[in-house]
Design a protein around this motif. Structure first.
Motif, mmCIF file in Angstrom:
data_model
loop_
_atom_site.group_PDB
_atom_site.id
_atom_site.type_symbol
_atom_site.label_atom_id
_atom_site.label_comp_id
_atom_site.label_asym_id
_atom_site.label_seq_id
_atom_site.Cartn_x
_atom_site.Cartn_y
_atom_site.Cartn_z
ATOM 1 N N LEU A 108 0.827 -1.207 0.000
ATOM 2 C CA LEU A 108 0.000 0.000 0.000
ATOM 3 C C LEU A 108 0.859 1.253 0.000
ATOM 4 N N GLN A 109 1.971 1.235 0.733
ATOM 5 C CA GLN A 109 2.868 2.381 0.735
ATOM 6 C C GLN A 109 3.465 2.615 -0.650
ATOM 7 N N GLN A 110 3.835 1.526 -1.318
ATOM 8 C CA GLN A 110 4.380 1.640 -2.667
ATOM 9 C C GLN A 110 3.329 2.169 -3.639
ATOM 10 N N ALA A 111 2.091 1.669 -3.481
ATOM 11 C CA ALA A 111 1.013 2.135 -4.357
ATOM 12 C C ALA A 111 0.732 3.616 -4.134
ATOM 13 N N LEU A 112 0.788 4.047 -2.891
ATOM 14 C CA LEU A 112 0.573 5.465 -2.586
ATOM 15 C C LEU A 112 1.674 6.324 -3.205
ATOM 16 N N GLU A 113 2.910 5.844 -3.134
ATOM 17 C CA GLU A 113 4.027 6.570 -3.721
ATOM 18 C C GLU A 113 3.861 6.705 -5.235
ATOM 19 N N GLU A 114 3.411 5.630 -5.887
ATOM 20 C CA GLU A 114 3.227 5.653 -7.340
ATOM 21 C C GLU A 114 2.114 6.614 -7.750
ATOM 22 N N ILE A 115 1.030 6.624 -6.971
ATOM 23 C CA ILE A 115 -0.082 7.529 -7.295
ATOM 24 C C ILE A 115 0.342 8.981 -7.111
ATOM 25 N N GLN A 116 1.123 9.240 -6.057
ATOM 26 C CA GLN A 116 1.574 10.611 -5.819
ATOM 27 C C GLN A 116 2.509 11.110 -6.915
ATOM 28 N N GLU A 117 3.256 10.197 -7.533
ATOM 29 C CA GLU A 117 4.188 10.592 -8.589
ATOM 30 C C GLU A 117 3.546 10.594 -9.974
ATOM 31 N N ASP A 118 2.354 9.982 -10.080
ATOM 32 C CA ASP A 118 1.661 9.912 -11.371
ATOM 33 C C ASP A 118 0.793 11.159 -11.543
ATOM 34 N N ASP A 119 1.119 11.963 -12.538
ATOM 35 C CA ASP A 119 0.351 13.197 -12.758
ATOM 36 C C ASP A 119 -1.044 12.919 -13.294
ATOM 37 N N ASN A 120 -1.261 11.728 -13.838
ATOM 38 C CA ASN A 120 -2.571 11.401 -14.402
ATOM 39 C C ASN A 120 -3.536 10.789 -13.382
ATOM 40 N N SER A 121 -3.073 10.538 -12.164
ATOM 41 C CA SER A 121 -3.942 9.934 -11.142
ATOM 42 C C SER A 121 -4.968 10.949 -10.655
ATOM 43 N N THR A 122 -6.120 10.425 -10.261
ATOM 44 C CA THR A 122 -7.206 11.291 -9.800
ATOM 45 C C THR A 122 -7.156 11.442 -8.282
ATOM 46 N N GLN A 123 -7.868 12.430 -7.799
ATOM 47 C CA GLN A 123 -7.937 12.671 -6.362
ATOM 48 C C GLN A 123 -8.651 11.521 -5.649
ATOM 49 N N GLU A 124 -9.638 10.928 -6.326
ATOM 50 C CA GLU A 124 -10.369 9.806 -5.735
ATOM 51 C C GLU A 124 -9.440 8.608 -5.506
ATOM 52 N N GLU A 125 -8.554 8.343 -6.451
ATOM 53 C CA GLU A 125 -7.606 7.238 -6.293
ATOM 54 C C GLU A 125 -6.654 7.491 -5.125
ATOM 55 N N LEU A 126 -6.213 8.729 -4.995
ATOM 56 C CA LEU A 126 -5.315 9.077 -3.897
ATOM 57 C C LEU A 126 -6.005 8.909 -2.545
ATOM 58 N N ILE A 127 -7.255 9.373 -2.450
ATOM 59 C CA ILE A 127 -8.003 9.248 -1.192
ATOM 60 C C ILE A 127 -8.262 7.790 -0.861
ATOM 61 N N ASP A 128 -8.590 6.985 -1.887
ATOM 62 C CA ASP A 128 -8.891 5.567 -1.669
ATOM 63 C C ASP A 128 -7.681 4.811 -1.117
ATOM 64 N N ILE A 129 -6.516 4.994 -1.732
ATOM 65 C CA ILE A 129 -5.337 4.270 -1.268
ATOM 66 C C ILE A 129 -4.872 4.784 0.088
ATOM 67 N N THR A 130 -5.063 6.082 0.353
ATOM 68 C CA THR A 130 -4.702 6.641 1.653
ATOM 69 C C THR A 130 -5.571 6.057 2.757
ATOM 70 N N ASN A 131 -6.864 5.928 2.511
ATOM 71 C CA ASN A 131 -7.771 5.352 3.499
ATOM 72 C C ASN A 131 -7.451 3.879 3.771
ATOM 73 N N LYS A 132 -7.106 3.153 2.702
ATOM 74 C CA LYS A 132 -6.725 1.750 2.886
ATOM 75 C C LYS A 132 -5.468 1.619 3.735
ATOM 76 N N LEU A 133 -4.521 2.513 3.512
ATOM 77 C CA LEU A 133 -3.291 2.473 4.299
ATOM 78 C C LEU A 133 -3.564 2.820 5.758
ATOM 79 N N LYS A 134 -4.424 3.797 6.003
ATOM 80 C CA LYS A 134 -4.793 4.141 7.377
ATOM 81 C C LYS A 134 -5.477 2.965 8.066
ATOM 82 N N GLU A 135 -6.368 2.289 7.335
ATOM 83 C CA GLU A 135 -7.050 1.120 7.892
ATOM 84 C C GLU A 135 -6.066 0.004 8.214
ATOM 85 N N ALA A 136 -5.052 -0.158 7.357
ATOM 86 C CA ALA A 136 -4.038 -1.182 7.598
ATOM 87 C C ALA A 136 -3.240 -0.875 8.856
#
Length: 336
Positions: A108-136
């Motif tokens: 999840l940390q790696q996925a979050l890093e990739e989304i943060q570096e991807d300029d084409n990622s949406t805000q919804e994707e960032l929020i979703d992976i962040t919430n999953k990491l918090k839950e973990a």
């Protein structure tokens, strides 16, 4: 067919659907495995039962039969069985719902890093992976809070007590050692559940000394004693004139004299080596040390934090609210 054959099912515990398979592309579960006996056999072993174990390496659950002819007295029939079944099902549920592991958190940390570096990622994707990491993180924290095992930690700790000191701590007690522990007690302190004060043991020492010595040495050699010896009376001591809250009461345990004798024998032995084991920063409840020393040290530390420029950048102070153990006893528990 079972009834016609004169057989009776064993009382069962756990998940009785002992077989799992597929029929026409769907999962099917049935109770195919049973333990049977005649009515005469059940009369000989009236509280026997079978337990359905986890399904591992097979599509059938193994069953474990326990044979017992002794009927345990219970105020509420079936309560112990229900508690046992509940605990078993909780363990099964927990095993099938493992918390987030380190590998999952790392992914999840790696996925979050990739989304943060991807300029084409949406805000919804960032929020979703962040919430999953918090839950973990939260799941992992709760898991280790409920299940703390110090065995692995203790294995890597160096031994502070030598073999010679340990031999002294665990050796059999002498009559003089037990007598010294007994006569250190106040003769008329409040008695424990056995209603005997230390005065009775002191006045009767010439009669009961061998029994007391055997009690102490039995504990030192086997590590156990009669469970009735460990029973206590809880007495509430008010800390104010008119207490109205639990925090204004201090519960103390009134122990049996036999328990106190064993404790004092151990304490007298530990006094010899504890000064070497307790660090100098422990200033409370140690002879020849004052708690006021810690106050002076704390003042010096805060003075440096305010005046020393390097301390302002590299160090910090954390103030915690510490309460005594007896301030954490639940009021409902005391009433029961």
């Amino acid at each position: 067919m079972i009834n016609d054959s004169g057989f009776v099912d064993f009382p069962s515990r756990g998940n009785t659907l002992s077989w799992r398979g597929r029929r026409r592309g769907k999962i099917v579960r049935f109770r195919l495995d049973r333990a049977l006996a005649t009515e005469e056999w059940h009369d000989l072993f009236p509280v026997s039962h079978v337990e359905y174990l986890p399904m591992i390496g097979s599509d059938h659950r193994p069953i474990l039969a326990t044979l017992d002819s002794k009927i345990t007295k219970s105020l509420v029939p079936g309560l112990v069985d229900r508690i046992y079944n509940c605990r078993h099902e909780i363990l099964v549920w927990r095993k099938n719902n493992q918390p987030y592991e380190r590998q999952k958190i790392a992914e999840l940390q790696q996925a979050l890093e990739e989304i943060q570096e991807d300029d084409n990622s949406t805000q919804e994707e960032l929020i979703d992976i962040t919430n999953k990491l918090k839950e973990a993180y939260k799941d992992e924290e709760e898991y280790w809070k409920q299940k703390v095992d110090f065995t692995g930690v203790l294995e890597h700790m160096s031994h502070q007590v030598t073999a010679q000191e340990n031999a002294v701590l665990t050796r059999c007690a002498t009559k003089s050692e037990v007598r010294e522990a007994l006569f250190m007690m106040h003769p008329e302190k409040a008695p424990g559940p056995d209603s005997m004060t230390a005065l009775f043991f002191q006045r009767s020492w010439h009669i009961i000394k061998n029994d007391i010595l055997e009690l102490v040495n039995s504990f030192l050699t086997m590590g156990t004693f009669d469970e009735r010896l460990n029973m206590t009376h809880i007495c509430l001591i008010p800390k104010t004139g008119r207490p109205s809250r639990m925090t204004e009461l201090r519960p103390i345990s009134l122990c049996n004299v036999g328990y106190k004798i064993i404790s004092k024998v151990l304490c007298q032995r530990l006094k010899v080596i504890l000064p070497r084991l307790i660090t100098e920063t422990q200033s409370t409840f140690v002879p020849d040390r004052l708690i006021s020393d810690n106050i002076l040290i704390a003042q010096e530390m805060f003075h440096d934090l305010r005046t020393n420029k390097s301390c302002k950048v590299k160090y910090m102070a954390v103030k915690t609210d510490m309460n005594n153990a007896y301030d954490r006893v639940e009021w409902m528990f005391m009433r029961l």
